[in-house]
Design a protein around this motif. Structure first.
Motif, short mmCIF file in Angstrom:
data_model
loop_
_atom_site.label_atom_id
_atom_site.label_comp_id
_atom_site.label_asym_id
_atom_site.label_seq_id
_atom_site.Cartn_x
_atom_site.Cartn_y
_atom_site.Cartn_z
N PRO A 151 0.80 -1.23 0.00
CA PRO A 151 0.00 0.00 0.00
C PRO A 151 0.83 1.28 0.00
CG PRO A 151 -0.95 -1.59 1.53
CD PRO A 151 0.36 -2.15 1.08
N ASP A 152 2.02 1.26 0.56
CA ASP A 152 2.84 2.48 0.60
C ASP A 152 3.79 2.55 -0.59
OD1 ASP A 152 4.74 0.57 1.22
OD2 ASP A 152 5.01 1.22 3.30
N GLY A 153 3.66 1.63 -1.54
CA GLY A 153 4.48 1.65 -2.75
C GLY A 153 5.77 0.87 -2.64
N ASP A 154 6.13 0.40 -1.43
CA ASP A 154 7.34 -0.40 -1.27
C ASP A 154 7.08 -1.84 -1.71
OD1 ASP A 154 8.68 1.80 -0.33
OD2 ASP A 154 8.42 1.29 1.79
N TYR A 155 8.10 -2.67 -1.61
CA TYR A 155 8.01 -4.05 -2.10
C TYR A 155 8.34 -5.04 -0.99
CZ TYR A 155 8.30 -1.67 -6.58
OH TYR A 155 8.08 -0.83 -7.64
N LEU A 156 7.76 -6.23 -1.10
CA LEU A 156 8.18 -7.35 -0.26
C LEU A 156 8.99 -8.30 -1.12
CD1 LEU A 156 5.21 -8.55 2.00
CD2 LEU A 156 7.14 -7.11 2.60
N LYS A 201 11.41 -5.88 3.39
CA LYS A 201 10.65 -4.76 2.86
C LYS A 201 11.67 -3.85 2.18
CE LYS A 201 7.40 -1.04 3.81
NZ LYS A 201 6.58 -0.34 4.79
N ILE A 202 11.46 -3.60 0.89
CA ILE A 202 12.40 -2.83 0.07
C ILE A 202 11.78 -1.49 -0.29
CG2 ILE A 202 13.78 -2.83 -2.06
CD1 ILE A 202 14.54 -5.10 -0.19
N ILE A 220 16.91 -1.54 2.12
CA ILE A 220 16.12 -2.44 2.96
C ILE A 220 15.51 -1.63 4.09
CG2 ILE A 220 16.19 -4.42 4.51
CD1 ILE A 220 18.50 -5.51 2.78
N VAL A 221 14.17 -1.60 4.16
CA VAL A 221 13.46 -0.90 5.22
C VAL A 221 13.49 -1.73 6.50
CG1 VAL A 221 11.25 0.12 5.94
CG2 VAL A 221 12.01 0.28 3.54
N GLY A 243 7.42 -18.70 1.26
CA GLY A 243 7.12 -18.17 -0.06
C GLY A 243 5.81 -17.42 -0.06
N HIS A 244 5.53 -16.77 -1.17
CA HIS A 244 4.27 -16.07 -1.44
C HIS A 244 3.88 -15.10 -0.33
CE1 HIS A 244 -0.06 -15.87 -2.93
NE2 HIS A 244 0.70 -15.53 -3.95
N ALA A 245 4.82 -14.27 0.10
CA ALA A 245 4.54 -13.26 1.12
C ALA A 245 3.75 -12.11 0.50
CB ALA A 245 5.85 -12.75 1.72
N ARG A 246 2.66 -11.73 1.16
CA ARG A 246 1.79 -10.67 0.65
C ARG A 246 1.31 -9.79 1.79
NH1 ARG A 246 3.73 -12.31 -3.29
NH2 ARG A 246 2.79 -12.92 -5.25
N VAL A 247 1.29 -8.48 1.57
CA VAL A 247 0.69 -7.56 2.54
C VAL A 247 -0.83 -7.68 2.40
CG1 VAL A 247 0.36 -5.15 3.16
CG2 VAL A 247 2.63 -5.96 2.52
N GLN A 248 -1.50 -7.91 3.53
CA GLN A 248 -2.96 -7.98 3.53
C GLN A 248 -3.58 -6.65 3.98
OE1 GLN A 248 -4.65 -10.46 2.21
NE2 GLN A 248 -2.80 -11.63 1.81
N THR A 249 -3.03 -6.07 5.05
CA THR A 249 -3.48 -4.76 5.52
C THR A 249 -2.26 -4.00 6.02
OG1 THR A 249 -3.90 -5.52 7.79
CG2 THR A 249 -5.75 -5.65 6.24
#
Length: 201
Positions: A1-6, A17-18, A25-26, A48-54
């Motif tokens: 959501p903040d535009g960064d990457y996992l 968190k990139i 690296i954040v 694997g398959h790490a995703r931000v949910q909220t």
């Protein structure tokens, strides 16, 4: 959501968190140099398959597949889907389990797989080994288990609403058979993808 990457580093057991701004690296979650204090039950590996949910200013919820085994090293008794809440507004930052969904056969999926949260709150998981899929209620109960041919080694499985709209007409095959003194015509039809069809003439 903040535009960064996992970025999920399976062999380092770390989720990074990139920063989208400069590539730095954040934070690191898991592994040898974690910026988070993980609840002991939240430790994962070969994920694997790490995703931000909220995500809010203070908390981030992520989902991931915890294969929990790399070579012969294990971090849990079985592979599982994990839903973790990260507290990022304190020192040390912390990570704890919101929910976990154990492998339906209580086994290890040696690598790969995916975790999908369905609109009703259930979890749908794909386990590479045995091309296995499972659906779990929010409290972890398995309500569906299925697998394709085991040798397919499915990498991603999703459950979605789907309506087939074939662009071609049905394929029809007719065959005449002689049975006693009668000739019977047998017709077979295939309309690949037309899942709404209940009958045909």
């Amino acid at each position: 959501p903040d535009g960064d990457y996992l970025l999920s580093g399976r062999f380092t057991g770390t989720i990074y968190k990139i920063s989208a701004k400069d590539g730095s690296i954040v934070w690191r979650l898991g592994g040898k140099h974690s910026d988070f204090k993980l609840d002991r039950h939240a430790v994962f590996s070969a994920q694997g398959h790490a995703r931000v949910q909220t995500q809010t200013e203070t908390h981030t919820t992520i989902s991931l597949i915890d294969n929990a085994i790399l070579n012969s090293d294990t971090t849990n008794d079985v592979s599982r889907g994990l839903l973790l809440v990260l507290r990022t507004d304190q020192k040390p930052m912390t990570a704890s389990i919101v929910a976990q969904y154990n492998h339906p056969r209580h086994e290890y999926a040696n690598n790969q797989g995916n975790f999908q949260i369905l609109p009703n709150g259930n979890a749908f998981l794909g386990w590479r080994d045995q091309a296995l899929q499972s659906e779990h209620t929010q409290d972890g109960k398995v309500v569906m288990e299925a697998n394709l041919l085991p040798q397919l080694l499915s990498y991603r499985d999703f459950k979605l609403n789907w309506v087939g709209n074939p662009t071609q007409p049905p394929d029809v095959c007719g065959e005449c058979l002689k049975e006693d003194d009668a000739i019977i015509t047998v017709m077979q039809v295939s309309w690949n993808g037309a899942k709404e069809v209940a009958a045909w003439n």
